[in-house]
Design a protein around this motif. Structure first.
Motif, short mmCIF file in Angstrom:
data_model
loop_
_atom_site.label_atom_id
_atom_site.label_comp_id
_atom_site.label_asym_id
_atom_site.label_seq_id
_atom_site.Cartn_x
_atom_site.Cartn_y
_atom_site.Cartn_z
N PRO A 1 0.79 -1.22 0.03
CA PRO A 1 -0.12 -0.07 -0.13
C PRO A 1 0.82 1.09 -0.12
CG PRO A 1 0.02 -0.96 2.29
CD PRO A 1 0.76 -1.76 1.29
N THR A 2 0.28 2.43 -0.53
CA THR A 2 1.09 3.63 -0.23
C THR A 2 0.04 4.37 0.56
OG1 THR A 2 0.26 4.68 -2.33
CG2 THR A 2 1.95 3.29 -2.83
N PRO A 3 0.44 5.58 0.66
CA PRO A 3 -0.56 6.67 1.39
C PRO A 3 -1.88 6.78 0.80
CG PRO A 3 1.70 7.51 1.74
CD PRO A 3 1.81 6.34 0.48
N ARG A 4 -1.86 6.71 -0.51
CA ARG A 4 -3.06 7.18 -1.42
C ARG A 4 -3.75 5.81 -1.86
NH1 ARG A 4 -6.04 10.52 -0.70
NH2 ARG A 4 -6.71 10.58 -2.92
N VAL A 5 -3.16 4.80 -2.15
CA VAL A 5 -3.75 3.38 -2.78
C VAL A 5 -3.36 2.31 -1.91
CG1 VAL A 5 -3.31 1.93 -4.81
CG2 VAL A 5 -2.94 4.71 -4.93
N TRP A 6 -4.60 1.40 -1.82
CA TRP A 6 -4.46 0.12 -0.90
C TRP A 6 -3.59 -0.84 -1.61
CZ3 TRP A 6 -6.82 -2.87 -4.84
CH2 TRP A 6 -7.54 -2.16 -5.46
N ALA B 1 -7.57 -6.44 -0.55
CA ALA B 1 -6.88 -5.23 -0.74
C ALA B 1 -6.80 -5.13 1.22
CB ALA B 1 -7.88 -4.06 -1.14
N TYR B 2 -5.71 -4.27 1.21
CA TYR B 2 -5.50 -3.93 2.70
C TYR B 2 -4.73 -2.61 2.80
CZ TYR B 2 -0.51 -4.79 2.08
OH TYR B 2 0.99 -5.08 1.64
N PHE B 3 -4.63 -2.11 4.03
CA PHE B 3 -3.47 -0.81 4.38
C PHE B 3 -2.80 -1.24 5.68
CE2 PHE B 3 -7.56 0.66 6.16
CZ PHE B 3 -6.96 1.23 7.19
N PHE C 1 -9.99 3.98 4.69
CA PHE C 1 -10.38 3.65 3.71
C PHE C 1 -10.88 4.62 2.64
CE2 PHE C 1 -10.01 -0.99 5.07
CZ PHE C 1 -9.62 -1.32 4.17
N ARG C 2 -11.67 5.59 3.22
CA ARG C 2 -12.14 6.72 2.39
C ARG C 2 -11.26 7.44 1.87
NH1 ARG C 2 -15.86 8.20 7.04
NH2 ARG C 2 -17.64 7.21 7.01
N THR C 3 -9.92 7.61 2.43
CA THR C 3 -8.71 8.51 1.69
C THR C 3 -8.22 7.79 0.73
OG1 THR C 3 -7.09 7.60 3.40
CG2 THR C 3 -8.48 9.42 3.90
N LEU C 4 -8.21 6.63 0.70
CA LEU C 4 -7.68 5.80 -0.46
C LEU C 4 -8.24 5.45 -1.89
CD1 LEU C 4 -6.50 2.58 1.94
CD2 LEU C 4 -5.34 4.64 1.36
#
Length: 165
Positions: free
Chosen positions: A46-51, A72-74, A133-136
């Protein structure tokens, strides 16, 4: 912070999902890409914007057979966080039912395998993780998609398993 709606979907809701057959076909293709590439493709950090994408290994609650799902995960500190959704369909995914029966599992990440123990996030922790999750990527439609389900979407926390002595 707004909570996930538990209301039944409205016929004029803004959530637009592909047909179920397309979602299922995408899962089959994703697994095939992973298998054909020998694991070189199909997982990502994951990155700060993508799971990210990981392989989750569970044991069938009735069959006792090894099961694998790509989800998917973060990362939340040492924990991995995912949603127990079934392509936004009504029934819970089989992997979540398996984890509820036997929380011990393992995951394949791009950097290697890890043993984990699953639990459901509740209360303030759930709200905090839902907000992440809303920010991804794709998170702007998260609440609308969740509103199409009759029940709340569980947030699953995968904690590192205790080291064996």
């Amino acid at each position: 912070m707004a909570a996930e709606s538990s209301e039944p979907p409205s016929p004029t809701g803004s959530a637009r999902l592909p047909p179920r057959w397309f979602i299922r076909a995408a899962w089959v293709v994703h697994r095939a890409i992973y298998n054909v590439s020998g694991g070189r493709l199909g997982l990502r950090r994951p990155t700060p914007r993508v799971w990210g994408m990981m392989r989750l290994h569970t044991v069938g609650r009735r069959s006792g057979t090894a099961r694998i799902a790509i989800v998917a995960y973060f990362e939340d500190g040492a924990n991995l966080v995912t949603m127990a959704m079934n392509g936004w369909g009504q029934p819970p995914p089989a992997w979540w039912l398996n984890l509820q029966a036997r929380p011990e599992a393992s995951v394949d990440l791009p950097e290697g395998a890890r043993d984990v123990v699953a639990r459901e996030a509740n209360g303030e922790e759930r709200e905090r993780l839902w907000a992440v999750f809303r920010t991804l990527e794709g998170g702007d439609d998260l609440d609308a998609h969740a509103a199409t389900r009759e029940r709340e979407t569980p947030i699953v926390v995968l904690e590192p398993a205790a080291a064996k002595p």
